[in-house]
Design an enzyme around this catalytic site. Structure first.
Site, PDB file in Angstrom:
ATOM      1  N   ARG A   1       5.389  76.839  12.055  1.00 13.26           N
ATOM      2  CA  ARG A   1       4.451  77.980  12.055  1.00 13.26           C
ATOM      3  C   ARG A   1       4.994  79.144  12.872  1.00 13.26           C
ATOM      4  O   ARG A   1       5.572  78.928  13.944  1.00 13.26           O
ATOM      5  CB  ARG A   1       3.093  77.556  12.624  1.00 13.26           C
TER       6      ARG A   1
ATOM      7  N   GLU B   1       5.702  53.627  22.980  1.00 16.90           N
ATOM      8  CA  GLU B   1       5.886  53.131  21.607  1.00 16.90           C
ATOM      9  C   GLU B   1       7.367  53.026  21.255  1.00 16.90           C
ATOM     10  O   GLU B   1       8.094  54.007  21.348  1.00 16.90           O
ATOM     11  CB  GLU B   1       5.161  54.115  20.673  1.00 16.90           C
TER      12      GLU B   1
ATOM     13  N   TYR C   1       3.829  54.655   2.466  1.00 13.56           N
ATOM     14  CA  TYR C   1       3.158  55.170   3.652  1.00 13.56           C
ATOM     15  C   TYR C   1       1.932  55.940   3.177  1.00 13.56           C
ATOM     16  O   TYR C   1       2.036  56.901   2.428  1.00 13.56           O
ATOM     17  CB  TYR C   1       4.057  56.106   4.472  1.00 13.56           C
TER      18      TYR C   1
HETATM   19  P1  FAD Z   1      -3.993  47.717   6.361  1.00 10.66           P
HETATM   20  O1  FAD Z   1      -4.765  48.487   7.349  1.00 10.66           O
HETATM   21  O2  FAD Z   1      -2.633  47.266   6.727  1.00 10.66           O
HETATM   22  O3  FAD Z   1      -4.864  46.428   5.931  1.00 10.66           O
HETATM   23  C1  FAD Z   1      -4.315  45.345   5.207  1.00 10.66           C
HETATM   24  C2  FAD Z   1      -4.984  44.068   5.716  1.00 10.66           C
HETATM   25  O4  FAD Z   1      -4.567  42.973   4.868  1.00 10.66           O
HETATM   26  C3  FAD Z   1      -4.559  43.697   7.130  1.00 10.66           C
HETATM   27  O5  FAD Z   1      -5.697  43.584   7.966  1.00 10.66           O
HETATM   28  C4  FAD Z   1      -3.852  42.348   6.966  1.00 10.66           C
HETATM   29  O6  FAD Z   1      -4.114  41.460   8.042  1.00 10.66           O
HETATM   30  C5  FAD Z   1      -4.443  41.820   5.673  1.00 10.66           C
HETATM   31  N1  FAD Z   1      -3.582  40.870   4.966  1.00 10.66           N
HETATM   32  C6  FAD Z   1      -2.303  41.086   4.562  1.00 10.66           C
HETATM   33  N2  FAD Z   1      -1.835  39.982   3.925  1.00 10.66           N
HETATM   34  C7  FAD Z   1      -2.835  39.064   3.929  1.00 10.66           C
HETATM   35  C8  FAD Z   1      -2.963  37.723   3.426  1.00 10.66           C
HETATM   36  N3  FAD Z   1      -1.962  37.126   2.754  1.00 10.66           N
HETATM   37  N4  FAD Z   1      -4.137  37.076   3.612  1.00 10.66           N
HETATM   38  C9  FAD Z   1      -5.175  37.687   4.281  1.00 10.66           C
HETATM   39  N5  FAD Z   1      -5.098  38.929   4.766  1.00 10.66           N
HETATM   40  C10 FAD Z   1      -3.949  39.613   4.596  1.00 10.66           C
HETATM   41  N6  FAD Z   1      -3.281  57.478   8.919  1.00 10.66           N
HETATM   42  C11 FAD Z   1      -3.945  58.622   9.166  1.00 10.66           C
HETATM   43  O7  FAD Z   1      -4.675  59.115   8.303  1.00 10.66           O
HETATM   44  N7  FAD Z   1      -3.842  59.267  10.394  1.00 10.66           N
HETATM   45  C12 FAD Z   1      -3.067  58.778  11.389  1.00 10.66           C
HETATM   46  O8  FAD Z   1      -2.985  59.367  12.477  1.00 10.66           O
HETATM   47  C13 FAD Z   1      -2.348  57.561  11.151  1.00 10.66           C
HETATM   48  N8  FAD Z   1      -1.577  57.058  12.115  1.00 10.66           N
HETATM   49  C14 FAD Z   1      -0.874  55.926  11.865  1.00 10.66           C
HETATM   50  C15 FAD Z   1      -0.063  55.434  12.871  1.00 10.66           C
HETATM   51  C16 FAD Z   1       0.685  54.301  12.667  1.00 10.66           C
HETATM   52  C17 FAD Z   1       1.544  53.779  13.775  1.00 10.66           C
HETATM   53  C18 FAD Z   1       0.640  53.652  11.391  1.00 10.66           C
HETATM   54  C19 FAD Z   1       1.491  52.465  11.117  1.00 10.66           C
HETATM   55  C20 FAD Z   1      -0.191  54.123  10.391  1.00 10.66           C
HETATM   56  C21 FAD Z   1      -0.950  55.258  10.611  1.00 10.66           C
HETATM   57  N9  FAD Z   1      -1.819  55.754   9.641  1.00 10.66           N
HETATM   58  C22 FAD Z   1      -2.493  56.918   9.882  1.00 10.66           C
HETATM   59  C23 FAD Z   1      -1.997  55.067   8.341  1.00 10.66           C
HETATM   60  C24 FAD Z   1      -3.148  54.007   8.315  1.00 10.66           C
HETATM   61  O9  FAD Z   1      -2.881  53.001   9.257  1.00 10.66           O
HETATM   62  C25 FAD Z   1      -3.259  53.433   6.900  1.00 10.66           C
HETATM   63  O10 FAD Z   1      -3.634  54.465   6.015  1.00 10.66           O
HETATM   64  C26 FAD Z   1      -4.282  52.302   6.715  1.00 10.66           C
HETATM   65  O11 FAD Z   1      -4.161  51.323   7.693  1.00 10.66           O
HETATM   66  C27 FAD Z   1      -4.104  51.649   5.356  1.00 10.66           C
HETATM   67  O12 FAD Z   1      -5.128  50.708   5.137  1.00 10.66           O
HETATM   68  P2  FAD Z   1      -4.880  49.445   4.195  1.00 10.66           P
HETATM   69  O13 FAD Z   1      -6.203  48.758   4.078  1.00 10.66           O
HETATM   70  O14 FAD Z   1      -4.191  49.817   2.948  1.00 10.66           O
HETATM   71  O15 FAD Z   1      -3.843  48.525   5.001  1.00 10.66           O
HETATM   72  N1  UDP Z   2       9.561  63.604  13.886  1.00  5.76           N
HETATM   73  C1  UDP Z   2      10.558  63.988  14.759  1.00  5.76           C
HETATM   74  N2  UDP Z   2      10.204  64.401  16.018  1.00  5.76           N
HETATM   75  C2  UDP Z   2       8.933  64.448  16.438  1.00  5.76           C
HETATM   76  C3  UDP Z   2       7.914  64.059  15.542  1.00  5.76           C
HETATM   77  C4  UDP Z   2       8.267  63.645  14.268  1.00  5.76           C
HETATM   78  O1  UDP Z   2      11.726  63.923  14.431  1.00  5.76           O
HETATM   79  O2  UDP Z   2       8.686  64.813  17.604  1.00  5.76           O
HETATM   80  C5  UDP Z   2       9.966  63.149  12.533  1.00  5.76           C
HETATM   81  C6  UDP Z   2      10.052  61.616  12.445  1.00  5.76           C
HETATM   82  O3  UDP Z   2      11.149  61.276  11.620  1.00  5.76           O
HETATM   83  C7  UDP Z   2       8.745  61.249  11.787  1.00  5.76           C
HETATM   84  C8  UDP Z   2       8.520  62.439  10.855  1.00  5.76           C
HETATM   85  O4  UDP Z   2       9.025  63.577  11.577  1.00  5.76           O
HETATM   86  O5  UDP Z   2       8.839  60.031  11.082  1.00  5.76           O
HETATM   87  C9  UDP Z   2       7.084  62.682  10.458  1.00  5.76           C
HETATM   88  O6  UDP Z   2       6.321  62.893  11.631  1.00  5.76           O
HETATM   89  P1  UDP Z   2       4.853  62.348  11.761  1.00  5.76           P
HETATM   90  O7  UDP Z   2       4.282  62.835  13.038  1.00  5.76           O
HETATM   91  O8  UDP Z   2       4.121  62.613  10.497  1.00  5.76           O
HETATM   92  O9  UDP Z   2       5.126  60.773  11.907  1.00  5.76           O
HETATM   93  P2  UDP Z   2       4.140  59.517  11.908  1.00  5.76           P
HETATM   94  O10 UDP Z   2       2.730  60.008  11.925  1.00  5.76           O
HETATM   95  O11 UDP Z   2       4.514  58.819  10.668  1.00  5.76           O
HETATM   96  O12 UDP Z   2       4.520  58.762  13.138  1.00  5.76           O
END
Ligand code: FAD
Ligand code: UDP
Length: 385
Positions: A179, A302, A350
């Site tokens: 931005r 993390e 993702y």
């Molecule tokens: P999951 O939440 O993974 O649910 C799947 C479930 O299936 C789990 O509870 C698991 O235990 C169960 N399961 C799997 N296999 C089996 C089996 N064989 N038997 C019984 N149960 C099983 N999204 C955002 O919008 N904003 C954010 O800031 C954001 N931050 C994130 C940060 C991180 C570090 C991560 C990894 C993801 C983030 N996300 C974020 C994405 C968000 O977590 C996902 O959109 C969401 O969890 C997807 O939901 P889901 O139900 O598809 O999967």
């Molecule tokens: N990223 C980076 N530096 C930062 C933040 C993000 O290089 O300070 C890169 C990193 O590769 C990350 C991507 O930008 O996977 C997307 O960022 P986002 O914050 O969306 O990551 P997430 O929410 O998946 O952790």
């Protein structure tokens, strides 16, 4: 209801819960199982026992969307509080604002540029020879130039993904805006917020319906499929086939939790851009609930690494090798009857929460239509390739 179906849903995350609710509301009997001891999947949040601070157990989650239907759906099940994600990053002993904005640019280059001057400055730094950026690195060099790329993205991305940004797709960086004003909102979406009591009660409320039964600490077993009309599987697609072609690659995260009596960092998320600092970011969870009062901090350092068989899969890698493997599983999956794969693990993508909810609502609707019209329910309702 005469045409009531027996539905099994594996996974009680947002995907499973939303599909279950939509079908339950139409009179179908829904059984949801999850191998974990709690609902809400990776969005699970809970109060820290020692401090009472709401922590996002599987990493920081901020809700943001442009999808009004999803926003209204969510607000049926929770009170959303105003929350704007303002991320900082520490690089070479200095703190900068993310996403890259006018403040970042002026601090970094020690300038006092106006928006148009900053635009010209960044253009002069960017590599104009890159016409159609394919990789993360090309995208960065083309749009922010070498200095900002190396300071903010290169080291962080190597830590996050375990590989060079030259091997990663441009799409990963495209998630972040650049931005030329002082807007430091990490997201550009119309609706943003944080659930007042965390994410877990939202999923509990979605699941709270007389036609839904939930069993926790129950991993799927073959007998669970007996007598059911349709199975929605939201676990890892390769696990359904017992990893017969090999495991799809994921990054997993380790969280090093620590407490401080004083406010640790004054903000929710502090990224660390340098490669030689082993963690990617530190989250201070109390800042996700600015309407609450807490003295000290509970923080997560993390660390990202390769996901091993017993780890929680977080980020699908989706590189060439993984896509070849995925295609093999998709070929098997496409022949299934009476089952569908959904969610971030079922489709190996993702997905932000809003997309997860939108796709789950859509899948439920398609299922309901398929029963009504006597048509086969598709195994996938989105393009997963
Ligand atoms: P999951 O939440 O993974 O649910 C799947 C479930 O299936 C789990 O509870 C698991 O235990 C169960 N399961 C799997 N296999 C089996 C089996 N064989 N038997 C019984 N149960 C099983 N999204 C955002 O919008 N904003 C954010 O800031 C954001 N931050 C994130 C940060 C991180 C570090 C991560 C990894 C993801 C983030 N996300 C974020 C994405 C968000 O977590 C996902 O959109 C969401 O969890 C997807 O939901 P889901 O139900 O598809 O999967
Ligand atoms: N990223 C980076 N530096 C930062 C933040 C993000 O290089 O300070 C890169 C990193 O590769 C990350 C991507 O930008 O996977 C997307 O960022 P986002 O914050 O969306 O990551 P997430 O929410 O998946 O952790």
């Amino acid at each position: 209801m005469n045409n009531s179906k027996n539905i099994l849903i594996v996974g009680a995350g947002f995907t499973g819960a939303v599909i279950g609710r939509e079908l339950a509301e139409q009179g179908h009997q829904v059984r949801i199982i999850d191998s974990r001891s709690h609902v809400a999947g990776n969005c699970y949040s809970e109060r820290d026992e020692k401090t009472g601070i709401m922590v996002h157990t599987y990493g920081p989650h901020i809700f943001h969307t442009d999808n009004q239907v999803v926003w209204e759906y969510l607000n049926r099940f929770t009170e959303m509080m105003p929350y704007v994600n303002r991320v900082k990053t520490t690089v070479n002993g200095k703190v900068f604002s993310l996403p890259i904005n006018l403040h970042t640019i002026n601090q970094f280059f020690e300038t006092t540029c106006s928006p148009s001057e900053a635009r010209a400055l960044i253009e002069s730094k960017s590599d104009q020879n890159i016409v159609d950026p394919q990789t993360f690195e090309e995208q960065a060099l083309r749009f922010v130039g070498k200095e900002l790329y190396e300071a903010f993205f290169k080291g962080y991305t190597v830590k996050q993904w375990g590989m060079s940004p030259a091997q990663l797709p441009a799409s990963i960086l495209k998630r972040l805006p650049v931005r030329f004003n002082y807007d430091d909102n990490y997201f550009s979406h119309k609706y943003q917020g944080m659930p007042k009591e965390g994410y877990t009660p939202i999923v509990e409320n979605i699941l709270n319906h007389p036609n839904i039964s939930v069993e926790l600490e129950r991993a799927y077993q073959e007998e669970d499929s007996e007598g059911i009309d349709h199975l929605f599987f939201t676990g890892p697609i390769d696990s359904w086939y017992s990893y017969r072609f090999g495991r799809l690659g994921y990054r997993t995260l380790d969280f090093d939790k620590f407490y401080t009596e004083e406010d640790f960092q004054g903000t929710a998320v502090m990224n660390y851009g340098e490669e030689n600092i082993p963690f990617t970011r530190i989250t201070d969870h109390k800042y996700f609930a600015p309407w609450e009062k807490h003295e000290g901090s509970v923080c997560y350092r993390e660390f990202s690494r390769t996901c091993m068989p017993d780890d929680t899969p977080y980020y699908p890698i989706r590189q060439m090798g993984e896509m070849e493997l995925l295609n093999k599983y998709l070929s098997l999956a496409e022949q299934e009857n009476s089952m569908s794969f959904a969610g971030r693990l079922g489709t190996y993508r993702y997905l932000d929460m809003d997309v997860t909810i939108a796709e789950a609502l859509n899948m439920a609707r398609i299922y309901l239509d398929s029963i009504e019209n006597g048509e086969k329910m598709p195994v996938f309702t989105v393009n997963v390739r």
